[in-house]
Design a protein around this motif. Structure first.
Motif, mmCIF file in Angstrom:
data_model
loop_
_atom_site.group_PDB
_atom_site.id
_atom_site.type_symbol
_atom_site.label_atom_id
_atom_site.label_comp_id
_atom_site.label_asym_id
_atom_site.label_seq_id
_atom_site.Cartn_x
_atom_site.Cartn_y
_atom_site.Cartn_z
ATOM 1 N N ILE A 15 33.759 47.759 -58.799
ATOM 2 C CA ILE A 15 32.915 46.687 -58.259
ATOM 3 C C ILE A 15 33.134 45.392 -59.029
ATOM 4 N N ILE A 16 33.207 45.472 -60.334
ATOM 5 C CA ILE A 16 33.451 44.272 -61.160
ATOM 6 C C ILE A 16 34.811 43.664 -60.818
ATOM 7 N N ILE A 17 35.827 44.492 -60.714
ATOM 8 C CA ILE A 17 37.164 44.005 -60.357
ATOM 9 C C ILE A 17 37.139 43.383 -58.971
ATOM 10 N N GLY A 18 36.423 44.014 -58.053
ATOM 11 C CA GLY A 18 36.289 43.453 -56.706
ATOM 12 C C GLY A 18 35.677 42.069 -56.729
ATOM 13 N N PHE A 19 34.598 41.896 -57.491
ATOM 14 C CA PHE A 19 33.957 40.581 -57.589
ATOM 15 C C PHE A 19 34.892 39.544 -58.191
ATOM 16 N N LEU A 20 35.757 39.969 -59.094
ATOM 17 C CA LEU A 20 36.679 39.029 -59.732
ATOM 18 C C LEU A 20 37.795 38.570 -58.800
ATOM 19 N N PHE A 21 38.296 39.483 -57.944
ATOM 20 C CA PHE A 21 39.522 39.192 -57.222
ATOM 21 C C PHE A 21 39.401 39.070 -55.705
ATOM 22 N N ILE A 22 38.249 39.341 -55.142
ATOM 23 C CA ILE A 22 38.092 39.197 -53.698
ATOM 24 C C ILE A 22 37.753 37.747 -53.381
ATOM 25 N N PRO A 23 38.594 37.073 -52.585
ATOM 26 C CA PRO A 23 38.326 35.666 -52.247
ATOM 27 C C PRO A 23 37.035 35.532 -51.432
ATOM 28 N N PHE A 24 36.188 34.589 -51.849
ATOM 29 C CA PHE A 24 34.912 34.432 -51.165
ATOM 30 C C PHE A 24 34.546 32.972 -50.903
ATOM 31 N N LYS A 25 35.134 32.027 -51.607
ATOM 32 C CA LYS A 25 34.753 30.623 -51.496
ATOM 33 C C LYS A 25 35.935 29.791 -51.022
ATOM 34 N N ILE A 26 35.694 28.904 -50.057
ATOM 35 C CA ILE A 26 36.740 28.010 -49.547
ATOM 36 C C ILE A 26 36.889 26.839 -50.516
ATOM 37 N N ALA A 27 38.136 26.453 -50.769
ATOM 38 C CA ALA A 27 38.390 25.342 -51.679
ATOM 39 C C ALA A 27 39.694 24.636 -51.308
ATOM 40 N N LEU A 28 39.765 23.368 -51.655
ATOM 41 C CA LEU A 28 41.006 22.606 -51.617
ATOM 42 C C LEU A 28 41.652 22.870 -52.974
ATOM 43 N N VAL A 29 42.799 23.544 -52.965
ATOM 44 C CA VAL A 29 43.410 24.011 -54.210
ATOM 45 C C VAL A 29 44.696 23.233 -54.478
ATOM 46 N N ARG A 157 51.246 20.893 -54.742
ATOM 47 C CA ARG A 157 51.100 21.456 -53.398
ATOM 48 C C ARG A 157 49.603 21.691 -53.212
ATOM 49 N N VAL A 158 49.082 21.200 -52.095
ATOM 50 C CA VAL A 158 47.641 21.269 -51.829
ATOM 51 C C VAL A 158 47.426 22.134 -50.593
ATOM 52 N N VAL A 159 46.519 23.106 -50.705
ATOM 53 C CA VAL A 159 46.185 23.994 -49.589
ATOM 54 C C VAL A 159 44.681 24.207 -49.536
ATOM 55 N N VAL A 160 44.198 24.558 -48.361
ATOM 56 C CA VAL A 160 42.818 25.021 -48.227
ATOM 57 C C VAL A 160 42.894 26.530 -48.132
ATOM 58 N N GLN A 161 42.165 27.205 -48.991
ATOM 59 C CA GLN A 161 42.176 28.656 -48.972
ATOM 60 C C GLN A 161 40.903 29.201 -49.599
ATOM 61 N N ARG A 162 40.689 30.461 -49.396
ATOM 62 C CA ARG A 162 39.570 31.136 -50.053
ATOM 63 C C ARG A 162 40.028 31.512 -51.458
ATOM 64 N N ILE A 163 39.151 31.281 -52.425
ATOM 65 C CA ILE A 163 39.486 31.666 -53.798
ATOM 66 C C ILE A 163 38.429 32.635 -54.323
ATOM 67 N N SER A 164 38.851 33.409 -55.282
ATOM 68 C CA SER A 164 37.993 34.419 -55.900
ATOM 69 C C SER A 164 37.320 33.838 -57.146
#
Length: 176
Positions: A15-29, A157-164
């Motif tokens: 569960i801890i690893i899941g919270f760390l690596f599952i993308p959940f928030k949209i961001a301009l990266v 390089r700029v992208v919109v993506q979900r980040i963890s």
């Protein structure tokens, strides 16, 4: 009992690893050049808008490029504003867009240029790039200078993506 305890420890770690690596928030990266080295990110949502304002290197006037985050997490350019024609500045609107002169500036509106990613170079000679953003349910604009986050002359390089959560920890969060 020992098997249950081992299973619970394994489950908690999973569960801890899941919270760390599952993308959940949209961001301009912003990634360094063509690498996976995340330099910075700006949390945004679908429908939020942002602008990249730069000073044209020849006529030294501001150019405003306006973008929005689409439902498909791409970047849609919908307007360009500038004061003078010059190298790289359009002299007319493409089909479906409107070209007009108002308040001393040229406006090209109604653009529908969609990008999965963009390459942006922070100015070196004339290093006055700014990032402006506005959340869709707010009238308040936020602004930062590229030089506060990015090296002059470098490109990203700029992208919109979900980040963890890990993505949040890796890059620097852009804020006022």
């Amino acid at each position: 009992m020992r098997n249950k305890m081992t299973f619970l420890v394994f489950l908690v770690l999973l569960i801890i690893i899941g919270f760390l690596f599952i993308p959940f928030k949209i961001a301009l990266v912003f990634y360094e050049e063509n690498t996976s080295n995340q330099i910075a990110f700006l949390p945004l949502n679908k429908g939020d808008t942002f602008q990249i304002i730069f000073t044209h290197s020849i006529h030294l006037k501001d150019v405003v490029e306006k973008y929005r985050v689409t439902e498909g997490l791409t970047i849609e350019q919908y307007e360009i504003i500038y004061e003078e024609f010059g190298i790289g500045m359009p002299s007319n609107a493409e089909e479906g867009a409107t070209f007009e002169y108002k308040d001393g500036k040229y406006h090209i509106t109604g653009l529908n240029n969609v990008f999965s990613s963009m390459n942006i170079r922070n100015g070196k000679t004339v290093s006055k790039h700014r990032l402006v953003w506005k959340y869709k349910n707010s009238d308040e604009e936020h602004i930062v200078r590229f030089n506060d986050y990015f090296e002059p002359g470098a490109w990203y390089r700029v992208v919109v993506q979900r980040i963890s959560l890990w993505g949040y920890l890796k890059g620097e969060k852009i804020h006022e």
